[in-house]
Write a protein that holds these residues in place. Sequence first.
Motif, PDB file in Angstrom:
ATOM      1  N   UNK A 458       0.842  -1.193   0.000  1.00 59.11           N
ATOM      2  CA  UNK A 458       0.000   0.000   0.000  1.00 59.11           C
ATOM      3  C   UNK A 458       0.880   1.247   0.000  1.00 59.11           C
ATOM      4  N   UNK A 459       1.156   1.756  -1.205  1.00 59.58           N
ATOM      5  CA  UNK A 459       1.966   2.978  -1.350  1.00 59.58           C
ATOM      6  C   UNK A 459       1.078   4.157  -1.740  1.00 59.58           C
ATOM      7  N   UNK A 460      -0.231   4.024  -1.525  1.00 62.15           N
ATOM      8  CA  UNK A 460      -1.153   5.093  -1.908  1.00 62.15           C
ATOM      9  C   UNK A 460      -1.454   5.019  -3.389  1.00 62.15           C
ATOM     10  N   UNK A 461      -1.479   6.193  -4.041  1.00 61.32           N
ATOM     11  CA  UNK A 461      -1.768   6.255  -5.476  1.00 61.32           C
ATOM     12  C   UNK A 461      -0.502   5.896  -6.248  1.00 61.32           C
ATOM     13  N   UNK A 462      -0.257   4.603  -6.337  1.00 55.37           N
ATOM     14  CA  UNK A 462       0.949   4.131  -7.010  1.00 55.37           C
ATOM     15  C   UNK A 462       0.985   2.622  -7.005  1.00 55.37           C
ATOM     16  N   UNK A 463       2.063   2.065  -7.582  1.00 55.19           N
ATOM     17  CA  UNK A 463       2.223   0.618  -7.681  1.00 55.19           C
ATOM     18  C   UNK A 463       3.524   0.184  -7.033  1.00 55.19           C
ATOM     19  N   UNK A 464       3.477  -0.951  -6.326  1.00 57.00           N
ATOM     20  CA  UNK A 464       4.688  -1.577  -5.820  1.00 57.00           C
ATOM     21  C   UNK A 464       4.382  -3.027  -5.468  1.00 57.00           C
ATOM     22  N   UNK A 465       5.013  -3.945  -6.174  1.00 55.61           N
ATOM     23  CA  UNK A 465       4.837  -5.378  -5.922  1.00 55.61           C
ATOM     24  C   UNK A 465       6.145  -5.936  -5.349  1.00 55.61           C
ATOM     25  N   UNK A 466       6.053  -6.579  -4.209  1.00 54.60           N
ATOM     26  CA  UNK A 466       7.197  -7.039  -3.417  1.00 54.60           C
ATOM     27  C   UNK A 466       7.217  -8.568  -3.479  1.00 54.60           C
ATOM     28  N   UNK A 467       8.151  -9.115  -4.266  1.00 53.24           N
ATOM     29  CA  UNK A 467       8.218 -10.569  -4.479  1.00 53.24           C
ATOM     30  C   UNK A 467       9.384 -11.117  -3.664  1.00 53.24           C
ATOM     31  N   UNK A 468       9.073 -12.010  -2.759  1.00 53.45           N
ATOM     32  CA  UNK A 468      10.079 -12.491  -1.814  1.00 53.45           C
ATOM     33  C   UNK A 468      10.303 -13.995  -1.968  1.00 53.45           C
ATOM     34  N   UNK A 469      11.558 -14.358  -2.137  1.00 47.80           N
ATOM     35  CA  UNK A 469      11.966 -15.762  -2.185  1.00 47.80           C
ATOM     36  C   UNK A 469      13.016 -15.961  -1.087  1.00 47.80           C
ATOM     37  N   UNK A 470      12.608 -16.615  -0.001  1.00 49.68           N
ATOM     38  CA  UNK A 470      13.475 -16.766   1.175  1.00 49.68           C
ATOM     39  C   UNK A 470      13.889 -15.382   1.674  1.00 49.68           C
ATOM     40  N   UNK A 471      15.193 -15.092   1.709  1.00 49.60           N
ATOM     41  CA  UNK A 471      15.607 -13.762   2.172  1.00 49.60           C
ATOM     42  C   UNK A 471      16.060 -12.876   1.009  1.00 49.60           C
ATOM     43  N   UNK A 472      15.524 -13.164  -0.196  1.00 51.52           N
ATOM     44  CA  UNK A 472      15.824 -12.362  -1.384  1.00 51.52           C
ATOM     45  C   UNK A 472      14.532 -11.713  -1.889  1.00 51.52           C
ATOM     46  N   UNK A 473      14.683 -10.532  -2.520  1.00 54.86           N
ATOM     47  CA  UNK A 473      13.505  -9.756  -2.931  1.00 54.86           C
ATOM     48  C   UNK A 473      13.704  -9.166  -4.318  1.00 54.86           C
ATOM     49  N   UNK A 474      12.640  -9.203  -5.101  1.00 55.90           N
ATOM     50  CA  UNK A 474      12.544  -8.431  -6.338  1.00 55.90           C
ATOM     51  C   UNK A 474      11.320  -7.527  -6.231  1.00 55.90           C
ATOM     52  N   UNK A 475      11.503  -6.256  -6.583  1.00 58.09           N
ATOM     53  CA  UNK A 475      10.396  -5.292  -6.604  1.00 58.09           C
ATOM     54  C   UNK A 475       9.975  -5.032  -8.045  1.00 58.09           C
ATOM     55  N   UNK A 476       8.673  -4.958  -8.251  1.00 55.87           N
ATOM     56  CA  UNK A 476       8.159  -4.440  -9.522  1.00 55.87           C
ATOM     57  C   UNK A 476       7.510  -3.101  -9.210  1.00 55.87           C
ATOM     58  N   UNK A 477       8.179  -2.028  -9.624  1.00 60.12           N
ATOM     59  CA  UNK A 477       7.812  -0.638  -9.319  1.00 60.12           C
ATOM     60  C   UNK A 477       8.041  -0.327  -7.837  1.00 60.12           C
ATOM     61  N   UNK A 478       8.161   0.968  -7.546  1.00 62.58           N
ATOM     62  CA  UNK A 478       8.478   1.402  -6.174  1.00 62.58           C
ATOM     63  C   UNK A 478       7.454   2.361  -5.589  1.00 62.58           C
ATOM     64  N   UNK A 479       6.458   2.758  -6.411  1.00 62.06           N
ATOM     65  CA  UNK A 479       5.577   3.828  -5.945  1.00 62.06           C
ATOM     66  C   UNK A 479       6.335   5.147  -5.912  1.00 62.06           C
ATOM     67  N   UNK A 480       5.668   6.194  -5.508  1.00 60.80           N
ATOM     68  CA  UNK A 480       6.298   7.512  -5.431  1.00 60.80           C
ATOM     69  C   UNK A 480       5.268   8.577  -5.126  1.00 60.80           C
ATOM     70  N   UNK A 481       5.716   9.664  -4.506  1.00 62.20           N
ATOM     71  CA  UNK A 481       4.797  10.743  -4.117  1.00 62.20           C
ATOM     72  C   UNK A 481       5.552  12.055  -4.022  1.00 62.20           C
ATOM     73  N   UNK A 482       4.851  13.137  -4.288  1.00 56.78           N
ATOM     74  CA  UNK A 482       5.428  14.474  -4.115  1.00 56.78           C
ATOM     75  C   UNK A 482       5.287  14.976  -2.685  1.00 56.78           C
ATOM     76  N   UNK A 483       4.546  14.229  -1.837  1.00 61.41           N
ATOM     77  CA  UNK A 483       4.198  14.723  -0.504  1.00 61.41           C
ATOM     78  C   UNK A 483       4.929  14.000   0.618  1.00 61.41           C
ATOM     79  N   UNK A 484       5.227  12.715   0.429  1.00 61.36           N
ATOM     80  CA  UNK A 484       5.945  11.967   1.464  1.00 61.36           C
ATOM     81  C   UNK A 484       7.061  11.157   0.824  1.00 61.36           C
ATOM     82  N   UNK A 485       8.022  10.757   1.629  1.00 64.73           N
ATOM     83  CA  UNK A 485       9.139   9.951   1.154  1.00 64.73           C
ATOM     84  C   UNK A 485       8.733   8.478   1.232  1.00 64.73           C
ATOM     85  N   UNK A 486       8.198   7.945   0.127  1.00 64.61           N
ATOM     86  CA  UNK A 486       7.743   6.556   0.089  1.00 64.61           C
ATOM     87  C   UNK A 486       8.895   5.599   0.391  1.00 64.61           C
ATOM     88  N   UNK A 487      10.090   5.937  -0.086  1.00 68.52           N
ATOM     89  CA  UNK A 487      11.252   5.065   0.118  1.00 68.52           C
ATOM     90  C   UNK A 487      11.554   4.877   1.599  1.00 68.52           C
TER      91      UNK A 487
END
Length: 667
Positions: A458-487
Motif C-alpha cells: 500500500x503505497x497510496x496512489x501508485x504501484x509496488x509489488x514485493x516478491x520475496x523468495x526466502x531472504x531475497x527480494x525483487x520489486x516491480x515498481x516502487x511507488x512515489x509521491x510528491x508529498x511523502x518519502x515513500x522510500x
Amino acid sequence: MIALIFFLSLLLGILLTKEYILCIVLFCCLLIICLMKLGKKSIKFLLITFALGTGLSFINITRDTPKVTGIVELAKDNYYIINSFGERLYVYEKRNEVNPGDILVLYGERTELNFPTLESQFDFKTYLNNKGVKAEFKVIKTVVKYHSIFKIKVYKEKLLSKFKNEDDIQFASSILYSDYDENDILNIPIHVTKLIRCGGFYINSTISFFTYFILIFIKNKKKSTILSIILCGLIFRRLIFNCVLAKCLVIKIYKWINKYKFNSKFSSISIYSIVGIIFLLINKNLAYNDSFIIGFLMPIFISIFINPINKKRNWKTKIQNALLSYLFFIPFELKYYYSIAPFSFLITLILSPIYKLLGILLLLCSIGIPLYQPVSIISFWSKGFNNILNLNRFEIFGYNKSCIWILLYYMIFVFLLYILLIRLKPLKFSIISVFSLTLLFKFIPFKNNQNNSVSFINVGQGDCCFIRKDNHVTLIDTGGSNYIDIAKDVLYNYCKKNKIYSIDNVIITHDDIDHCGALKNLNKYIKIKNVISVKEAFPIKWKDIIFNNYNQNEFGDDNEKSLVIGFNYVNKDFLIMGDAPISIEKTIIQTYANIPCDILKIGHHGSDTSTCQEFLNYLNPNEAIISVGQNYYGHPAKSVLERLIKSNIKTRRTDKEGTIVYTFKNT
C-alpha cells in the motif's frame, strides 16, 4: 499487592478484545499468584474485576442524531474531539479556536472515520479508535454554550512563538504539552524524553520546587506540600489539559493523604494501582495507549523489582536502575522506530536533570515570568539530542509487534529480576544468557529461509509489488509521491519489518512518478543490486522464477510503452499491467494465444482507460488487485468495478485492505 492485582486484572479485561492471547496468559499468571499469595477468596474478586474490564471493553455508546452537545476533550489546530455523554466524536475544523473544556452544541451528521494510511505509516484511524472515537461528525453549525476560562491554545501559541526553529518548537512542545498520546511519542526522537514525559517527572519536579520555595516562608512541610500541589494544579491547568497532569496531581494528593492522615499505611504500589483503577473506570480507552501503560506500570515495576535490589543510593545503583528501566522500555522503542538506542540509559542519567530544569524554566516563562533564556537553552539541547541520537541508534530488522514475543520477553525479564531479587547467584548467568539469546534469535533472519510471498504494498496512489523468495527480494515498481518519502517511510520500514537487508532487483514498468518516484531515495536506505527498465532485458530468470514482458510496443506515450510483467510463483500466475491502456490490452490478445493469469494487477489503478471486458474474458483471472490511493482522477472507475463484478472476479484494493499479501509454503 491486592490493589495491584485488581488493577492488572481490570487492565487485562479491557485489553482482552485486542490482545486476547497475551491477556489470557497473563491473567492465568495472576490467578496462580493469587492462589499462592492471597488464597482462594481473592480469586472471586479477581474474576469479578476481570469481567468488569471485559464488560467495559464492549461498551460503545453511539447516537444517530443531527445535534450533539458535549465538552471538548482534546483540541488540535485542525481538529478536536468532543465527548457527548460518553460518545466521543472526531470533528475536523481547520484553524479552529476551540479549547479543552469548551461546551459546544454541534449540528451536522455522523460519518465513518476514513483516513488514508500507507504501509508502515502512523494509523490515525487506529489512534482515534484507541481514544474511544468511532465516528466523525461533519459540522454544519456550531453554537458555543460555554468558553473555558483556560485558553490553553492561546497560551501555547504565545509561548511557542518565542522559538524560530521547527525542531525547537517541537522539542519545547513535547515538554509542556505531552499526553498519553502515541502520536506524540512518534514525534520525539529519543526515548529519554518519552520516559520523562509519560512519568510526568517535570511536573513532579515543579511541585517539589514550589514545596521548598513555600517552605522558606511557611515552616511547615505538611502545609507547604499541599499548597504547592494546589498552586501547581492551577498553573498547569492554565497551560495543559491532559492525563499526565491529572495523574501526577492525584497521586501527589493521595500520597499527601497517605502520609499525613493514614501514617503511610499504603505502599507506593497500592497508590499507583488504586489511581490506575480510578482512571480506567473513568476512561477505559486509556488502557489502549502505551504511554498510560508506561506511566503506571513503570513506577510499579521499579517499586517491586528495582528498589529492593538496589537499596543503596550511589552511582552504581543509579546506572543499574537506568539500565533495567531501559530494558523494560525496549519493546515500546522497537514498536515505534524498529531500532534501539543501547546507550540511552546513560543519556537518561545525564540529561534527565537538565530536562526537568528546562520544564520548570518553561513553566515559569509561560506564566509571565520574563525568563527568555530557556529559548536558547531549548534550541541548544534539541540539536544536541538529535546529534546524540544519530550516534546512538541501531536499526533492528524484523520486529513485528508480536504479542507472543512481547510476552516471552517480559516473562524472561521478570524471571531474571526475580532471581536477582532473591540473590540466587548460580542461576544469574544462565538467565542472563537465555534473555540475551531470546533477543538475538528474534532478529536473526533464519525464518526468511522458509518465506515465499508476493505483496502488493500500500503505497497510496501508485504501484509496488514485493516478491520475496526466502531472504531475497525483487520489486516491480516502487511507488512515489510528491508529498511523502515513500522510500524511507514505507518501503524501508517494510523491509525492516520483514528482515530484508538488500533488494536483488527493481523492475520499473515505466517512467511515471507513482511507479518509480521512490527509486532514487530507496537506494540511500537499502542496497539495490540491479535496476531493470528496458524491454531488451526480458525474459529475466531470478531464482526459480522467470519474468516475462508481454508488451513490446515502442511507440506512443509512457503508458503505451509500460512493461506488462507476468511470472509464475509457487503454482500461481501473476500478471502486472503497469499503466498499460486498452490499446495495449488488445494488442496482447492478438499477439499471444494464451497468457496464464490467476491474479491480475489491474492496469492504471483502475482507470477506465484500462481493463476492457474483452481482456478480462481473455485472461479469466480468479482475483484482481487494484493498487490505488486517495486521488482526484476518480480511480478506480465505476465501469471497471462493474466489469470485474460481471466477470465474477474477486476484487481487492490496497486503499481498502492496506498491503495485500499472498504467502506460500516452500515446496
